[in-house]
Design a protein around this motif. Structure first.
Motif, PDB file in Angstrom:
ATOM      1  N   MET A   1       0.844  -1.178   0.000  1.00  0.00           N
ATOM      2  CA  MET A   1       0.000   0.000   0.000  1.00  0.00           C
ATOM      3  C   MET A   1       0.894   1.247   0.000  1.00  0.00           C
ATOM      4  N   PRO A   2       0.711   2.149  -0.916  1.00  0.00           N
ATOM      5  CA  PRO A   2       1.551   3.346  -0.996  1.00  0.00           C
ATOM      6  C   PRO A   2       1.338   4.292   0.185  1.00  0.00           C
ATOM      7  N   SER A   4       1.922   8.362   1.139  1.00  0.00           N
ATOM      8  CA  SER A   4       2.182   9.670   0.547  1.00  0.00           C
ATOM      9  C   SER A   4       2.351  10.708   1.643  1.00  0.00           C
ATOM     10  N   ALA A  25       5.803   3.414   6.016  1.00  0.00           N
ATOM     11  CA  ALA A  25       5.425   2.288   5.151  1.00  0.00           C
ATOM     12  C   ALA A  25       5.882   0.965   5.747  1.00  0.00           C
ATOM     13  N   TYR A  69      11.773  -0.052  -1.004  1.00  0.00           N
ATOM     14  CA  TYR A  69      10.646   0.774  -1.443  1.00  0.00           C
ATOM     15  C   TYR A  69      11.059   1.667  -2.600  1.00  0.00           C
ATOM     16  N   THR A  80       5.983  10.014  -2.440  1.00  0.00           N
ATOM     17  CA  THR A  80       5.205   8.781  -2.503  1.00  0.00           C
ATOM     18  C   THR A  80       6.153   7.606  -2.293  1.00  0.00           C
ATOM     19  N   ARG A  82       6.190   3.319  -2.134  1.00  0.00           N
ATOM     20  CA  ARG A  82       5.453   2.059  -2.317  1.00  0.00           C
ATOM     21  C   ARG A  82       6.464   0.931  -2.410  1.00  0.00           C
ATOM     22  N   SER A  83       6.023  -0.253  -2.121  1.00  0.00           N
ATOM     23  CA  SER A  83       6.901  -1.409  -2.186  1.00  0.00           C
ATOM     24  C   SER A  83       7.523  -1.482  -3.570  1.00  0.00           C
ATOM     25  N   GLU A  86       5.691  -3.543  -6.170  1.00  0.00           N
ATOM     26  CA  GLU A  86       4.386  -3.160  -6.708  1.00  0.00           C
ATOM     27  C   GLU A  86       4.565  -2.389  -8.004  1.00  0.00           C
ATOM     28  N   GLU A  88       2.799   0.457 -10.869  1.00  0.00           N
ATOM     29  CA  GLU A  88       2.247   1.804 -10.733  1.00  0.00           C
ATOM     30  C   GLU A  88       0.854   1.822 -10.106  1.00  0.00           C
ATOM     31  N   GLY A  90      -0.169  -0.198  -7.764  1.00  0.00           N
ATOM     32  CA  GLY A  90      -0.140  -0.725  -6.415  1.00  0.00           C
ATOM     33  C   GLY A  90      -0.328  -2.226  -6.369  1.00  0.00           C
TER      34      GLY A  90
END
Length: 99
Positions: A1-2, A4, A25, A69, A80, A82-83, A86, A88, A90
């Motif tokens: 899950m991103p 921000s 995160a 990340y 932002t 995110r893993s 993932e 773009e 997610g």
């Protein structure tokens, strides 16, 4: 899950905000992140790039991998995280596993 972050304050460095966002995160405190930020990117250069004198000349965008990340820093106000696994949207990136 991103994750921000937005609206960096004048007294907060972009590099500090990146570490805080990655820690969020990861579900840990910033001091619990195993990898120092300087192993992924030069924190001083990142802070200079998103400093006031440079952002007036244009809108920088930096994307790099840190502690598992993908971190994207946009215009000194948006970060932002995110893993790195993932895509773009997610969703898990199956290209690494050949699927």
């Amino acid at each position: 899950m991103p994750v921000s972050r937005t609206a960096l304050s004048d007294d907060r460095k972009v590099s500090t905000a990146v570490v805080e966002a990655v820690a969020e995160a990861e579900g840990v405190t910033p001091v619990e992140i195993d990898t120092p930020l300087h192993r992924a990117i030069d924190p001083d250069a990142l802070n200079r790039l998103f400093g006031r004198e440079w952002t007036r000349a244009g809108t920088p965008r930096v994307r790099f991998t840190y502690s598992g990340y993908e971190v994207t820093v946009l215009d000194a106000e948006r970060i932002t995280v995110r893993s790195a696994d993932e895509d773009e949207r997610g969703a898990p990136d199956d290209s690494a596993s050949g699927q």
